[in-house]
Design an enzyme around this catalytic site. Structure first.
Site, mmCIF file in Angstrom:
data_model
loop_
_atom_site.group_PDB
_atom_site.id
_atom_site.type_symbol
_atom_site.label_atom_id
_atom_site.label_comp_id
_atom_site.label_asym_id
_atom_site.label_seq_id
_atom_site.Cartn_x
_atom_site.Cartn_y
_atom_site.Cartn_z
ATOM 1 N N TRP B 101 -39.569 72.737 -73.990
ATOM 2 C CA TRP B 101 -40.928 71.862 -74.057
ATOM 3 C C TRP B 101 -41.656 72.535 -72.783
ATOM 4 O O TRP B 101 -42.838 72.790 -72.744
ATOM 5 C CB TRP B 101 -40.983 70.759 -74.265
ATOM 6 C CG TRP B 101 -40.258 70.468 -75.549
ATOM 7 C CD1 TRP B 101 -39.190 69.769 -75.713
ATOM 8 C CD2 TRP B 101 -40.634 70.831 -76.940
ATOM 9 N NE1 TRP B 101 -38.846 69.806 -77.201
ATOM 10 C CE2 TRP B 101 -39.774 70.292 -77.660
ATOM 11 C CE3 TRP B 101 -41.818 71.646 -77.664
ATOM 12 C CZ2 TRP B 101 -39.615 70.533 -79.160
ATOM 13 C CZ3 TRP B 101 -41.896 71.598 -78.719
ATOM 14 C CH2 TRP B 101 -40.844 71.197 -79.777
ATOM 15 N N ASP B 172 -45.220 65.417 -69.131
ATOM 16 C CA ASP B 172 -45.132 65.345 -70.559
ATOM 17 C C ASP B 172 -44.058 64.228 -70.646
ATOM 18 O O ASP B 172 -42.777 64.596 -70.362
ATOM 19 C CB ASP B 172 -44.568 66.600 -71.101
ATOM 20 C CG ASP B 172 -44.312 66.427 -72.473
ATOM 21 O OD1 ASP B 172 -44.413 65.156 -73.159
ATOM 22 O OD2 ASP B 172 -44.000 67.718 -73.105
ATOM 23 N N LYS B 196 -41.667 59.409 -80.863
ATOM 24 C CA LYS B 196 -40.561 59.046 -80.353
ATOM 25 C C LYS B 196 -40.182 57.778 -79.957
ATOM 26 O O LYS B 196 -39.403 56.815 -80.710
ATOM 27 C CB LYS B 196 -39.764 59.910 -79.183
ATOM 28 C CG LYS B 196 -39.965 61.458 -79.908
ATOM 29 C CD LYS B 196 -39.739 62.591 -78.694
ATOM 30 C CE LYS B 196 -39.902 63.988 -79.319
ATOM 31 N NZ LYS B 196 -39.123 64.395 -80.291
#
Lengths: 360, 360
Positions: B101, B172, B196
């Site tokens: 990511w 992030d 999540k």
């Protein structure tokens, strides 16, 4: 438990059968022991949901094979810029301006090229849909854009604008998609936020010709290129899984009722009932020109603003919600999308008659 | 009805109390007679939901008043480009690369300026978090970016990287937000896809310093400027209303359990139990360096790939789902976000022990 008749312009009423299935799926999707919100988007359970959603879009609208069916995020407001960002590239595009949403689309397009306003109903307060006689197209525009239904004003195109041959036609169909049959082959790109006729907010349906996708600009962030979604079955990143689930259930409901022709008949019956009352009422009358009347958003007024407010309160007390007009135009607006039952419109007509009897 | 223990990396398990409330709200939100999917985003019922979501974010994370709390769409993948599109402007930004990511975030940033890789764990297969000794910052970068938890590899920062004073820190936090207390004042911008620890996919939480919002580029589409969301309480266009509703319910659940300190204790207990088993098991062992172990995604392996596949099948048969590692790395991964109960981890440890007893 009595539910309210919900005339909200969007997010809007959904079919009760869909809500009941969604309630069950929140706890356990298709017997998996895991709820729909909790499934990995890469798992077989959600992949089946996604496949069903795409298949139903293709079947209901008879989408030709050379079109992609995509599920994006960001609403129509994101399509306002994604379309010109991908396809304008400094050239000229033609826009039909029939309301606030067209105007916003124009604003975003001007960042990426020249906008030619092919026609506009602005001078008449957007109370009609311009005809061919007052429409001028530019020479070979990159595309032509129109808004098929105007939620705020209550007008609707009865067909596509007569663009010259070869001009890619782009449509914001957010507020009337799948309310009637649509000839997809006449379009290069159709987009629609789901929250009026298709499901909850947070998912945008895009039906786009593959040939157009291939022509899109490449020097853009990955998430802003249509090809990213086309090449990855809308799964480059985590899609809005629940929105796609509900959309698939709404499409299943449309299919079970007989598809888009049945929706058209159902919507015509509701709209005819309501417009007939407006044509006969001693108190209420329609706002827009008769040949531009929307079958999705019926706008009307009493004899003055105080009477409008009184009627909205009267209707609310009878369990009819969401009837106040958009704050920019006032009056009343009854949004009667696919999922609104005829019974809701009958209840509204009865309320209008009762109010008129008491106040005429 | 027995639910499966769901170790999916995201979308992921949600608290059962939240699912039960959401089921009721689908039919009737707060006694309004209209379901949460069907309420106008401008109506008082949804406005109350949005206000509750923002208030709970502010309360749980003690967000200072000079920060905006925003709800966007498009996931972390859209933040990968929105951050540099708004704040890089041809300058240099520093990125800590600790997994796939981070790498994707770097790719998008390169479109808008120069990326200086301040540190990277790539050479070691992203099995650890680089320390200060192997990190070099550029001179006055526009911002520094890191990924607080690496879902695929199973590593997690124990704190923030030690950026030089005055450098805006961007994080992030998609896969560990609100799993433990966070000192918001150390950040300029925190973003997290909800799917999540916070709710369903389709909503992205952004906590951003107002001063940074004001500095963002202005020659961008309206929907790509943070100030659009900040100036309109995330309601410039129709927000993903259901996602925000579920997020608010998840935050309420966190609050009722004792807030972020309680989440930290709960998550530590689960992770300690599982890592202890890995440290003692004759069959399974952890993949990453001990000081980088994630409390959200626990990656581990058997003695070979065949054994990994056998264990995943064994666990699935015992009602433990989603344990296969990411396809790019193989092995196993147990995602044990906030909503995973200790009982699920206990069931996993028992399965590991039973499997080991049969195969050691």
């Amino acid at each position: 438990m009595t539910r309210t008749w919900n005339f909200s312009p969007g997010p809007a009423v959904l079919p009760e059968a869909v809500l009941r299935r969604a309630q069950a799926a929140l706890w356990d999707l298709d017997g998996s022991g895991i709820g729909v919100l909790e499934h990995s988007h890469r798992g077989k359970e959600f992949m089946a949901v996604l496949a069903r959603a795409e298949a139903l879009v293709r079947q209901l609208a008879a989408v030709p094979d050379d079109y992609d069916v995509l599920f994006l995020q960001g609403g129509a407001s994101s399509q306002f810029f994604m379309v010109p960002m991908n396809f304008l590239g400094g050239a000229t595009a033609d826009y039909c301006v029939t309301g606030v949403w067209s105007e916003k689309a124009v604003e975003e397009a001007r960042r990426f090229g020249t906008v030619h306003v092919a026609c506009s109903s602005a001078a008449a307060g957007h109370t009609y849909i311009p005809g061919a006689a007052e429409t001028t197209w530019s020479t070979a525009p990159a595309y032509a854009h129109f808004t098929s239904n105007n939620t705020i004003y209550g007008t609707q195109w009865t067909g596509e604008p007569a663009v010259p041959a070869g001009v890619p036609l782009v449509c914001d169909a957010s507020s009337d998609i799948f309310s009637r049959p649509i000839d997809v082959a006449r379009y290069a790109l159709i987009y629609a936020g789901a929250q009026k006729n298709l499901g909850p907010s947070g998912v945008t349906l895009v039906i786009v010709k593959k040939e157009l996708v291939a022509k899109g600009a490449r020097d853009l962030p990955t998430m802003l290129q249509y090809r990213t979604f086309a090449a990855n079955q809308s799964m480059y990143n985590t899609p809005p899984t629940f929105g796609i689930y509900v959309l698939a259930e709404v499409l299943r409901w449309i299919d079970e009722l007989g598809g888009l022709p049945a929706m058209a008949a159902r919507n015509r019956a509701k709209a005819d009932l309501l417009y007939a009352e407006l044509d006969r009422s001693p108190v209420f009358k329609g706002v827009v020109r008769a040949d531009a009347r929307s079958q999705m958003n019926v706008t009307f007024r009493g004899r003055n603003a105080a009477e409008d407010a009184a009627f909205v309160a009267f209707a609310t007390a009878r369990g009819l919600s969401g009837l106040a007009g958009h704050r920019s135009v006032g009056g009343m607006r009854a949004s009667i999308y696919n999922a609104m039952e005829l019974g809701g419109v009958q209840a509204l007509v009865e309320a209008m008659q009762a109010f008129a009897a008491a106040h005429a």
